[in-house]
Design a protein around this motif. Structure first.
Motif, PDB file in Angstrom:
ATOM      1  N   TRP A 118      -3.266   4.493  -1.629  1.00  0.00           N
ATOM      2  CA  TRP A 118      -4.200   5.159  -0.684  1.00  0.00           C
ATOM      3  C   TRP A 118      -3.939   6.536  -0.598  1.00  0.00           C
ATOM      4  N   THR A 119      -4.893   7.107  -0.275  1.00  0.00           N
ATOM      5  CA  THR A 119      -5.227   8.628  -0.121  1.00  0.00           C
ATOM      6  C   THR A 119      -4.991   9.325   1.285  1.00  0.00           C
ATOM      7  N   GLU A 120      -5.862   8.798   2.013  1.00  0.00           N
ATOM      8  CA  GLU A 120      -5.977   9.306   3.322  1.00  0.00           C
ATOM      9  C   GLU A 120      -5.210   8.597   4.268  1.00  0.00           C
ATOM     10  N   GLY A 121      -4.758   9.445   4.971  1.00  0.00           N
ATOM     11  CA  GLY A 121      -3.699   8.667   6.091  1.00  0.00           C
ATOM     12  C   GLY A 121      -4.307   7.379   7.155  1.00  0.00           C
ATOM     13  N   ALA A 123       0.910  -1.272  -0.007  1.00  0.00           N
ATOM     14  CA  ALA A 123       0.188   0.154  -0.107  1.00  0.00           C
ATOM     15  C   ALA A 123       0.817   1.369   0.019  1.00  0.00           C
ATOM     16  N   LEU A 124       0.774   1.964  -1.166  1.00  0.00           N
ATOM     17  CA  LEU A 124       1.624   3.132  -1.374  1.00  0.00           C
ATOM     18  C   LEU A 124       0.608   4.223  -1.517  1.00  0.00           C
ATOM     19  N   GLN A 125       1.104   5.571  -0.847  1.00  0.00           N
ATOM     20  CA  GLN A 125       0.254   6.951  -1.133  1.00  0.00           C
ATOM     21  C   GLN A 125       0.128   7.169  -2.677  1.00  0.00           C
ATOM     22  N   ASP A 126      -0.763   7.710  -2.762  1.00  0.00           N
ATOM     23  CA  ASP A 126      -0.916   8.082  -4.435  1.00  0.00           C
ATOM     24  C   ASP A 126      -0.405   9.204  -4.604  1.00  0.00           C
ATOM     25  N   ARG A 127       0.669   9.641  -4.338  1.00  0.00           N
ATOM     26  CA  ARG A 127       1.405  10.922  -4.814  1.00  0.00           C
ATOM     27  C   ARG A 127       3.045  10.348  -4.919  1.00  0.00           C
ATOM     28  N   GLY A 164       5.923  12.078  -3.798  1.00  0.00           N
ATOM     29  CA  GLY A 164       6.557  12.130  -2.518  1.00  0.00           C
ATOM     30  C   GLY A 164       6.831  10.871  -1.738  1.00  0.00           C
ATOM     31  N   THR A 165       7.991  10.575  -1.291  1.00  0.00           N
ATOM     32  CA  THR A 165       8.311   9.328  -0.693  1.00  0.00           C
ATOM     33  C   THR A 165       8.546   8.056  -1.538  1.00  0.00           C
ATOM     34  N   ASN A 166       7.623   7.920  -2.293  1.00  0.00           N
ATOM     35  CA  ASN A 166       7.705   6.626  -3.566  1.00  0.00           C
ATOM     36  C   ASN A 166       8.847   7.023  -4.441  1.00  0.00           C
ATOM     37  N   MET A 167       9.099   8.291  -4.878  1.00  0.00           N
ATOM     38  CA  MET A 167      10.411   8.385  -5.877  1.00  0.00           C
ATOM     39  C   MET A 167      11.693   8.334  -4.948  1.00  0.00           C
ATOM     40  N   GLU A 168      11.683   8.854  -3.868  1.00  0.00           N
ATOM     41  CA  GLU A 168      12.853   8.729  -2.796  1.00  0.00           C
ATOM     42  C   GLU A 168      13.140   7.353  -2.644  1.00  0.00           C
ATOM     43  N   TRP A 169      12.207   6.679  -2.186  1.00  0.00           N
ATOM     44  CA  TRP A 169      12.395   5.121  -1.847  1.00  0.00           C
ATOM     45  C   TRP A 169      12.779   4.311  -3.097  1.00  0.00           C
ATOM     46  N   ALA A 170      12.258   4.705  -4.114  1.00  0.00           N
ATOM     47  CA  ALA A 170      12.835   3.973  -5.356  1.00  0.00           C
ATOM     48  C   ALA A 170      14.160   4.057  -5.593  1.00  0.00           C
ATOM     49  N   LEU A 171      14.781   5.194  -5.485  1.00  0.00           N
ATOM     50  CA  LEU A 171      16.064   5.439  -5.826  1.00  0.00           C
ATOM     51  C   LEU A 171      16.895   4.927  -4.751  1.00  0.00           C
ATOM     52  N   TYR A 172      16.413   5.262  -3.405  1.00  0.00           N
ATOM     53  CA  TYR A 172      17.235   4.567  -2.285  1.00  0.00           C
ATOM     54  C   TYR A 172      17.497   3.061  -2.534  1.00  0.00           C
ATOM     55  N   ALA A 173      16.190   2.238  -2.744  1.00  0.00           N
ATOM     56  CA  ALA A 173      16.425   0.936  -2.913  1.00  0.00           C
ATOM     57  C   ALA A 173      17.100   0.695  -4.304  1.00  0.00           C
ATOM     58  N   ASP A 174      17.332   1.531  -5.119  1.00  0.00           N
ATOM     59  CA  ASP A 174      18.155   1.300  -6.247  1.00  0.00           C
ATOM     60  C   ASP A 174      19.650   1.673  -6.149  1.00  0.00           C
ATOM     61  N   GLY A 175      20.058   2.002  -4.937  1.00  0.00           N
ATOM     62  CA  GLY A 175      21.446   2.073  -4.440  1.00  0.00           C
ATOM     63  C   GLY A 175      21.781   3.582  -4.505  1.00  0.00           C
ATOM     64  N   VAL A 176      21.152   4.478  -4.553  1.00  0.00           N
ATOM     65  CA  VAL A 176      21.338   6.089  -4.608  1.00  0.00           C
ATOM     66  C   VAL A 176      21.485   6.246  -2.786  1.00  0.00           C
ATOM     67  N   MET A 222       6.128  16.324 -11.298  1.00  0.00           N
ATOM     68  CA  MET A 222       6.254  15.050 -10.676  1.00  0.00           C
ATOM     69  C   MET A 222       4.761  14.444 -10.441  1.00  0.00           C
ATOM     70  N   ARG A 223       3.933  15.338  -9.927  1.00  0.00           N
ATOM     71  CA  ARG A 223       2.738  14.978  -9.835  1.00  0.00           C
ATOM     72  C   ARG A 223       1.820  14.517 -10.907  1.00  0.00           C
ATOM     73  N   GLU A 224       2.064  15.156 -12.037  1.00  0.00           N
ATOM     74  CA  GLU A 224       1.283  14.959 -13.345  1.00  0.00           C
ATOM     75  C   GLU A 224       1.803  13.472 -13.805  1.00  0.00           C
ATOM     76  N   ARG A 225       3.232  13.411 -13.690  1.00  0.00           N
ATOM     77  CA  ARG A 225       3.752  12.232 -14.403  1.00  0.00           C
ATOM     78  C   ARG A 225       3.429  10.913 -13.404  1.00  0.00           C
ATOM     79  N   PHE A 226       3.412  11.175 -12.262  1.00  0.00           N
ATOM     80  CA  PHE A 226       2.996  10.047 -11.399  1.00  0.00           C
ATOM     81  C   PHE A 226       1.338   9.623 -11.474  1.00  0.00           C
ATOM     82  N   ALA A 227       0.624  10.722 -11.631  1.00  0.00           N
ATOM     83  CA  ALA A 227      -0.750  10.376 -11.888  1.00  0.00           C
ATOM     84  C   ALA A 227      -0.913   9.751 -13.170  1.00  0.00           C
ATOM     85  N   ASN A 228      -0.313   9.954 -14.235  1.00  0.00           N
ATOM     86  CA  ASN A 228      -0.508   9.206 -15.223  1.00  0.00           C
ATOM     87  C   ASN A 228       0.326   7.738 -15.482  1.00  0.00           C
ATOM     88  N   TRP A 229       1.117   7.512 -14.587  1.00  0.00           N
ATOM     89  CA  TRP A 229       2.044   6.359 -14.228  1.00  0.00           C
ATOM     90  C   TRP A 229       1.006   5.491 -13.510  1.00  0.00           C
TER      91      TRP A 229
END
Length: 367
Positions: free
Chosen positions: A223-226, A173-177, A179-191, A357-364
């Motif tokens: 998910w949208t709401e906390g 379950a990931l938030q629908d934005r 933020g955090t998702n992009m950071e974690w993706a790079l962190y898990a990819d070795g950044v 970022m929000r526009e691209r994420f929403a399309n993704w």
């Protein structure tokens, strides 16, 4: 820009006189926040004590912070500001400040000094104060999992495990934005955490983050709401859920949910108050802010939720949970045992690149 959007400062004497003159007139404040355990902590630490000391004031909660920027814009454009105070993220606060729809803040004029006389501008944690922003808390977005979700009693321990669907299968379950998702993706990819935003500022870095997210796309529930994130865990619909550490603390420690927090890669952020320009009850709002952001009140909020206070002078006053009687220190994002690999959210990045970022994420998400 209207005159009320200019730098706003009230002397303590003027504030007291204004409030005294209107002391017998009922005042109703609409305070916008995030709902759930967080608003409940504000109610007990700030609202209830303030109303007890000021019986003519009634505080009404509005759980609209998730869409606060849009709400402020709409009210400003309509010339009908109905919100008195808004809890907002720093990046959205900066946008609202740039647009002139919230007040600029003279921190030392408007806010209480620390008990030892240290001015507010030096007592709030470095980097937390904004031109139009008064921080309350340090919180983080964390990864949480259900221990019984995996075979052989396996226990994930890092953000890498979120992306490891072979060893740790199940829905995420990931938030629908972004933020955090992009950071974690790079962190898990070795950044390295300190390099994440430098990488995200490049087209190649953005592509790299989305490519990593693609590896778990078929396993995601958004998910949208906390409140949705811990509920999805509690219902057994997901094995992992991202969420605010205070929400997860409430679900685990107060409600008894069988889950565990992974502090690796926690995305650390401030949260705080902004004052809508042209609000209807400005004098009372200023008095409330002076009260609710002092050293003791910020420490008091930590009695009810596991968010760190934004003032240095509040830290030594953090003690036990008011209801559970447990030491709150180990549950704070800034506890040294938890703060070993933080990703400090870069608000300047999200101000500059957020819309894109929000526009691209929403399309993704729709692909």
């Amino acid at each position: 820009m209207s005159s009320t959007t200019k730098l706003f400062g009230l002397s303590a004497a003027a504030s007291v006189l204004a409030l005294s003159a209107a002391a017998q007139d009922p005042v109703s404040l609409t305070i916008v926040s995030w709902g759930g355990a967080y608003t409940a902590s504000q109610q007990r630490a700030y609202h209830d004590p303030y109303m007890e000391a000021n019986p003519h004031v009634t505080i009404n909660n509005d759980d609209g912070s998730a869409n606060a920027l849009a709400g402020l814009r709409a009210q400003s454009q309509a010339g009908n500001v109905t919100w008195d105070l808004v809890d907002m993220l720093p990046s959205d606060a900066q946008l609202a400040c740039d647009e002139g729809i919230i007040m600029q803040i003279d921190h030392d004029e408007m806010l209480a000094a620390a008990p030892d006389g240290t001015p507010a501008s030096e007592d709030f944690l470095p980097g937390s104060l904004g031109e139009c922003f008064i921080p309350q808390i340090v919180y983080s977005t964390v990864l949480t999992y259900r221990p019984g979700a995996f075979e052989d009693g396996a226990h994930p321990a890092s953000i890498n495990d979120l992306f490891d669907v072979e060893n740790f299968p199940g829905r995420r379950a990931l938030q629908d934005r972004p933020g955090t998702n992009m950071e974690w993706a790079l962190y898990a990819d070795g950044v390295d955490p300190e390099d994440i935003y430098d990488v995200l500022r490049t087209p190649e870095g953005v592509d790299r983050a989305f490519a990593k997210l693609d590896t778990i796309k078929d396993h995601i529930i958004f998910w949208t709401e906390g409140a949705q994130a811990p509920q999805l865990l509690a219902d057994g619909e997901v094995a992992f859920a991202t969420g605010y550490n205070g929400r997860m603390f409430e679900a685990i420690e107060v409600e008894g949910m069988d889950a565990a927090i992974i502090w690796d890669g926690q995305v650390v952020e401030w949260d705080g108050w902004v004052v809508p320009a042209d609000g209807p009850n400005m004098e009372v709002v200023m008095d409330y802010l002076h009260f609710a952001t002092d050293t003791q009140r910020l420490a008091d909020q930590a009695k009810f939720i596991s968010y760190g206070p934004a003032r240095a002078s509040s830290a030594e006053l953090v003690g036990e949970h008011a209801d559970l009687g447990i030491d709150m220190g180990p549950h704070m994002p800034t506890n040294p045992d938890n703060y070993y690999a933080p990703i400090v959210l870069d608000n300047d990045f999200w101000v500059d690149y957020g819309d894109e970022m929000r526009e691209r994420f929403a399309n993704w998400m729709l692909q």
